[in-house]
Design a protein around this motif. Structure first.
Motif, PDB file in Angstrom:
ATOM      1  N   GLY A   1      36.474 -17.131 -40.917  1.00 30.60           N
ATOM      2  CA  GLY A   1      37.891 -17.415 -40.758  1.00 30.60           C
ATOM      3  C   GLY A   1      38.813 -16.487 -41.516  1.00 30.60           C
ATOM      4  N   ASN A   2      38.240 -15.512 -42.215  1.00 32.39           N
ATOM      5  CA  ASN A   2      39.054 -14.590 -43.010  1.00 32.39           C
ATOM      6  C   ASN A   2      38.851 -13.153 -42.553  1.00 32.39           C
ATOM      7  OD1 ASN A   2      40.237 -16.491 -44.922  1.00 32.39           O
ATOM      8  ND2 ASN A   2      38.150 -16.720 -45.704  1.00 32.39           N
ATOM      9  N   GLN A   3      39.812 -12.318 -42.895  1.00 32.80           N
ATOM     10  CA  GLN A   3      39.712 -10.909 -42.556  1.00 32.80           C
ATOM     11  C   GLN A   3      38.708 -10.226 -43.475  1.00 32.80           C
ATOM     12  OE1 GLN A   3      43.688  -9.273 -42.710  1.00 32.80           O
ATOM     13  NE2 GLN A   3      44.012  -9.693 -40.549  1.00 32.80           N
ATOM     14  N   ARG A   4      38.198  -9.133 -42.983  1.00 33.11           N
ATOM     15  CA  ARG A   4      37.302  -8.318 -43.789  1.00 33.11           C
ATOM     16  C   ARG A   4      38.090  -7.698 -44.941  1.00 33.11           C
ATOM     17  NH1 ARG A   4      35.205  -5.375 -39.634  1.00 33.11           N
ATOM     18  NH2 ARG A   4      33.624  -6.946 -39.169  1.00 33.11           N
ATOM     19  N   GLU A   5      37.513  -7.763 -46.134  1.00 33.92           N
ATOM     20  CA  GLU A   5      38.198  -7.300 -47.344  1.00 33.92           C
ATOM     21  C   GLU A   5      37.439  -6.115 -47.940  1.00 33.92           C
ATOM     22  OE1 GLU A   5      39.068  -9.134 -51.842  1.00 33.92           O
ATOM     23  OE2 GLU A   5      37.387  -9.881 -50.633  1.00 33.92           O
ATOM     24  N   LEU A   6      38.171  -5.059 -48.258  1.00 31.11           N
ATOM     25  CA  LEU A   6      37.551  -3.915 -48.935  1.00 31.11           C
ATOM     26  C   LEU A   6      37.361  -4.260 -50.403  1.00 31.11           C
ATOM     27  CD1 LEU A   6      36.600  -0.949 -48.881  1.00 31.11           C
ATOM     28  CD2 LEU A   6      38.964  -0.281 -49.326  1.00 31.11           C
ATOM     29  N   VAL A   7      36.115  -4.228 -50.851  1.00 28.73           N
ATOM     30  CA  VAL A   7      35.785  -4.635 -52.211  1.00 28.73           C
ATOM     31  C   VAL A   7      35.677  -3.435 -53.145  1.00 28.73           C
ATOM     32  CG1 VAL A   7      34.011  -5.730 -53.618  1.00 28.73           C
ATOM     33  CG2 VAL A   7      34.569  -6.678 -51.387  1.00 28.73           C
ATOM     34  N   ALA A   8      35.067  -2.379 -52.669  1.00 23.29           N
ATOM     35  CA  ALA A   8      34.859  -1.197 -53.500  1.00 23.29           C
ATOM     36  C   ALA A   8      34.755   0.019 -52.594  1.00 23.29           C
ATOM     37  CB  ALA A   8      33.591  -1.337 -54.338  1.00 23.29           C
ATOM     38  N   SER A   9      35.181   1.152 -53.108  1.00 22.94           N
ATOM     39  CA  SER A   9      35.082   2.387 -52.331  1.00 22.94           C
ATOM     40  C   SER A   9      34.763   3.554 -53.253  1.00 22.94           C
ATOM     41  CB  SER A   9      36.375   2.652 -51.564  1.00 22.94           C
ATOM     42  OG  SER A   9      37.448   2.846 -52.457  1.00 22.94           O
ATOM     43  N   MET A  10      34.190   4.580 -52.643  1.00 29.59           N
ATOM     44  CA  MET A  10      33.857   5.784 -53.389  1.00 29.59           C
ATOM     45  C   MET A  10      34.076   7.003 -52.511  1.00 29.59           C
ATOM     46  SD  MET A  10      30.304   6.864 -55.287  1.00 29.59           S
ATOM     47  CE  MET A  10      30.666   6.616 -57.007  1.00 29.59           C
ATOM     48  N   SER A  11      34.786   7.976 -53.030  1.00 30.88           N
ATOM     49  CA  SER A  11      35.057   9.197 -52.280  1.00 30.88           C
ATOM     50  C   SER A  11      33.886  10.177 -52.422  1.00 30.88           C
ATOM     51  CB  SER A  11      36.336   9.850 -52.800  1.00 30.88           C
ATOM     52  OG  SER A  11      36.106  10.402 -54.092  1.00 30.88           O
ATOM     53  N   LEU A  12      33.968  11.266 -51.687  1.00 32.45           N
ATOM     54  CA  LEU A  12      32.937  12.307 -51.787  1.00 32.45           C
ATOM     55  C   LEU A  12      32.915  12.939 -53.172  1.00 32.45           C
ATOM     56  CD1 LEU A  12      33.200  14.096 -48.342  1.00 32.45           C
ATOM     57  CD2 LEU A  12      31.194  12.935 -49.267  1.00 32.45           C
TER      58      LEU A  12
END
Length: 114
Positions: A42-53
């Motif tokens: 019932g909820n939108q997908r949430e970005l938890v963590a990210s890493m660049s190149l």
């Protein structure tokens, strides 16, 4: 075809740890920032963590200090080390390229429960 395969989820007690892995196709992994997302019903997908190149990382406030994202560029694999897990971390976890997402795949279920 741009695709990802996430794995490593499971059932863990509060306070426990899990390490998620994500194998990505080259056309996703080789082009910029990769991220771990999570979604509950019932909820939108949430970005938890990210890493660049260039290994720059970003975390949500809820993930800071508990989750660590890393990537192995040679293996085209993204990781998420999760510790001090809480019941509210229960979700299906996905990975994808942040700016040009491909197929989301099945994700991997993480359940934190006693």
């Amino acid at each position: 075809q741009a695709r990802v395969v996430a794995s490593g989820g499971g059932l863990v007690r509060p306070g426990g740890s899990l390490r998620l892995s994500c194998a990505a196709s080259d056309d996703l992994f080789g082009f910029g920032t990769m991220g771990w997302y999570r979604q509950t019903p019932g909820n939108q997908r949430e970005l938890v963590a990210s890493m660049s190149l260039t290994a720059r990382t970003n975390y949500t406030d809820s993930a800071k200090g508990r989750f660590t994202i890393s990537r192995d560029n040679a293996k085209r694999t993204l990781y998420l080390q999760m510790s001090s897990l809480k019941p509210e971390d229960t979700a299906v976890y996905y990975c994808n390229n942040v700016l040009r997402p491909g197929n989301w795949g099945q994700g991997t279920q993480v359940t934190v429960s006693s």
